[in-house]
Design a protein around this motif. Sequence first.
Motif, PDB file in Angstrom:
ATOM      1  N   HIS A 105       1.039   3.209   0.857  1.00 21.86           N
ATOM      2  CA  HIS A 105      -0.271   2.999   1.480  1.00 21.86           C
ATOM      3  C   HIS A 105      -0.293   1.740   2.347  1.00 21.86           C
ATOM      4  O   HIS A 105       0.394   0.751   2.055  1.00 21.86           O
ATOM      5  N   ASN A 106      -1.114   1.785   3.401  1.00 23.48           N
ATOM      6  CA  ASN A 106      -1.365   0.601   4.208  1.00 23.48           C
ATOM      7  C   ASN A 106      -2.263  -0.355   3.423  1.00 23.48           C
ATOM      8  O   ASN A 106      -3.150   0.071   2.678  1.00 23.48           O
ATOM      9  N   LEU A 138      -4.375  -4.369   3.544  1.00 26.69           N
ATOM     10  CA  LEU A 138      -4.834  -5.543   4.289  1.00 26.69           C
ATOM     11  C   LEU A 138      -5.144  -6.661   3.301  1.00 26.69           C
ATOM     12  O   LEU A 138      -5.865  -6.452   2.323  1.00 26.69           O
ATOM     13  N   LEU A 156       1.815  -0.353   6.685  1.00 27.17           N
ATOM     14  CA  LEU A 156       1.271  -1.501   7.407  1.00 27.17           C
ATOM     15  C   LEU A 156       0.746  -2.508   6.394  1.00 27.17           C
ATOM     16  O   LEU A 156      -0.086  -2.178   5.543  1.00 27.17           O
ATOM     17  N   LEU A 178      -9.439  -0.311  11.087  1.00 25.59           N
ATOM     18  CA  LEU A 178      -9.604  -0.709   9.694  1.00 25.59           C
ATOM     19  C   LEU A 178      -9.741   0.499   8.783  1.00 25.59           C
ATOM     20  O   LEU A 178      -9.305   0.470   7.626  1.00 25.59           O
ATOM     21  N   ARG A 192      -8.150   3.121   8.928  1.00 24.24           N
ATOM     22  CA  ARG A 192      -6.829   3.705   8.677  1.00 24.24           C
ATOM     23  C   ARG A 192      -6.016   2.869   7.689  1.00 24.24           C
ATOM     24  O   ARG A 192      -4.859   3.200   7.414  1.00 24.24           O
ATOM     25  N   ILE A 193      -6.596   1.792   7.211  1.00 22.42           N
ATOM     26  CA  ILE A 193      -5.942   0.961   6.201  1.00 22.42           C
ATOM     27  C   ILE A 193      -6.495   1.349   4.834  1.00 22.42           C
ATOM     28  O   ILE A 193      -7.699   1.270   4.603  1.00 22.42           O
ATOM     29  N   ASP A 194      -5.636   1.774   3.942  1.00 26.55           N
ATOM     30  CA  ASP A 194      -6.070   2.355   2.674  1.00 26.55           C
ATOM     31  C   ASP A 194      -6.637   1.318   1.706  1.00 26.55           C
ATOM     32  O   ASP A 194      -7.648   1.556   1.047  1.00 26.55           O
ATOM     33  N   HIS A 212      -7.867  -2.627   0.859  1.00 27.19           N
ATOM     34  CA  HIS A 212      -8.356  -3.919   1.337  1.00 27.19           C
ATOM     35  C   HIS A 212      -8.456  -4.865   0.143  1.00 27.19           C
ATOM     36  O   HIS A 212      -9.105  -4.545  -0.857  1.00 27.19           O
ATOM     37  N   LYS A 252      -8.760   8.896   1.477  1.00 25.18           N
ATOM     38  CA  LYS A 252      -8.013   7.707   1.072  1.00 25.18           C
ATOM     39  C   LYS A 252      -8.266   7.399  -0.396  1.00 25.18           C
ATOM     40  O   LYS A 252      -7.340   7.034  -1.136  1.00 25.18           O
TER      41      LYS A 252
END
Length: 508
Positions: A214-215, A217, A343, A381, A383-385, A387, A472
């Motif tokens: 998973h991505n 952040l 990512l 954002l 698309r980022i799984d 946080h 997600k």
Amino acid sequence: MFAQVLSSAVVGLDGVLLEVETDILNGLPAFNVVGLADRAVEESKERVRSALLNSGAYLPSKRITVNLAPADLPKEGPSFDLPIAISILIASEQLKADVSDALFLGELSLNGNLRHSKGVLPIALFAKEKGFKNIYIPEENVNEAAVVDTVNIYPVKNLKQLYFHLTNQKLIEKKEHVPYSEEGFEKDSAFDMKDVKGQEFAKRALEIAAAGGHNILLKGPPGAGKTLLARSLPSILPPLVFEEALEVTKIYSIAGLLGKQPIIKKRPFRNPHHTTSYVGLIGGSANPKPGEISLCHRGVLFLDEFPEFSRQVLEAMRQPMEDGSVVISRARDRVTFPTRFMLVAALNPCPCGFFGDKTHECTCSPSQILKYQKKISGPLLDRIDIHVDVPPVKVEKITGEDEALETSDKIRARVKKARKRQSERFKGSKIVANSDMGAREIKNFCKLEKEALELAKNAMIKLCLSARSYHKLIKIAQTISDLEGKEQVSKNHILEALQYRPRSYFER
């Protein structure tokens, strides 16, 4: 006289057949290479001339025409030197040999030795696919090609050695096939999860991200450990399986970054600077080459100081992140490179970095904070799984005695088990990890308990989740379930997955 020798060129990540035709006619001495050749191929005339003379052969004082077919395919690089030289030797009757079942590839030095060439692995795989028996390549590339079976790989030191082999005077010993093995895989010893003080929540999030691809952040003030966490991530990633290793090695082979390693077993970790250009990150140029998002295929792309990257560059990542590939179109070419990467983005909450921090005063104005936050678009954002807020590390965590923290080896063992479950689940499909699943795969593979399904539905309604956000949520919950070895996604898995939604100013 006319002669034809077969070689191969690389288009994108795949090899294509290339016919090197040589015709020698009476007339004024000339040496011409045709077939949409670039400057490096044009200069092969001088390299081949010197290599032949220094190997004991000669270049006929006649009109020599070399055609690289198909003529409409752009040819680049010096790897066609060897097939050109062999075709001249055959056309001038200095060499009599049947080479119809062989491919030749390699750059010649002026003394006739062969140098390392790019793109050997894709060409070896192409030779296997098309049923060629033999392939002659530079000795420096032999380990790279040895992972391909059913093809005789001959390591060639120089042109004279190849001449003796083709005339059966002194045969070259072929390289034995080397089966792929995960043995020899070494994690990055410079970083280990046990060295990260505190940040248990962030480390748990990284474990989930590693298990499902998973991505993620990481958001927090300077000095909180975002970069250390990101750099420790490769230490908990499992080695590449054979199919993944071939994909990654092909990319590095055509980019000329493979080095002396025969095949890449360790997942790539790329950390481009925020001044990286559009072409550097996405890929391109006149003759399309892979960018950073392809060089980290099946690995990690770490973007530190995320908002400092150009808005155009970041927005260009949206489609490759969604599709798992990037198509680069030019007037003459259209190539596709794979981009299945994790990512990992790190950012501060504001320009000074202390917005919302209880221990430091933020010196930014509201307009500066708002401008800084808007550098990253909502669709990107989305698309980022995962946080994660990374708070400052407490003093007692840093100055206290070392705790019995988990090492990367222990975490990686759990990640490997979760990946194995996913591999068995997706057997027969192109999906490798949970993050690759689409809506159809989620419906087919993700089994939710009744309570978990009701909770997910209520969360979608009350939190106003988009369809992508809902998917997600299910994928992350499935990864948590895999880490625990469960057959179904439970309510607790959904609850934990909900913790990794964007908060504060990231709410959309």
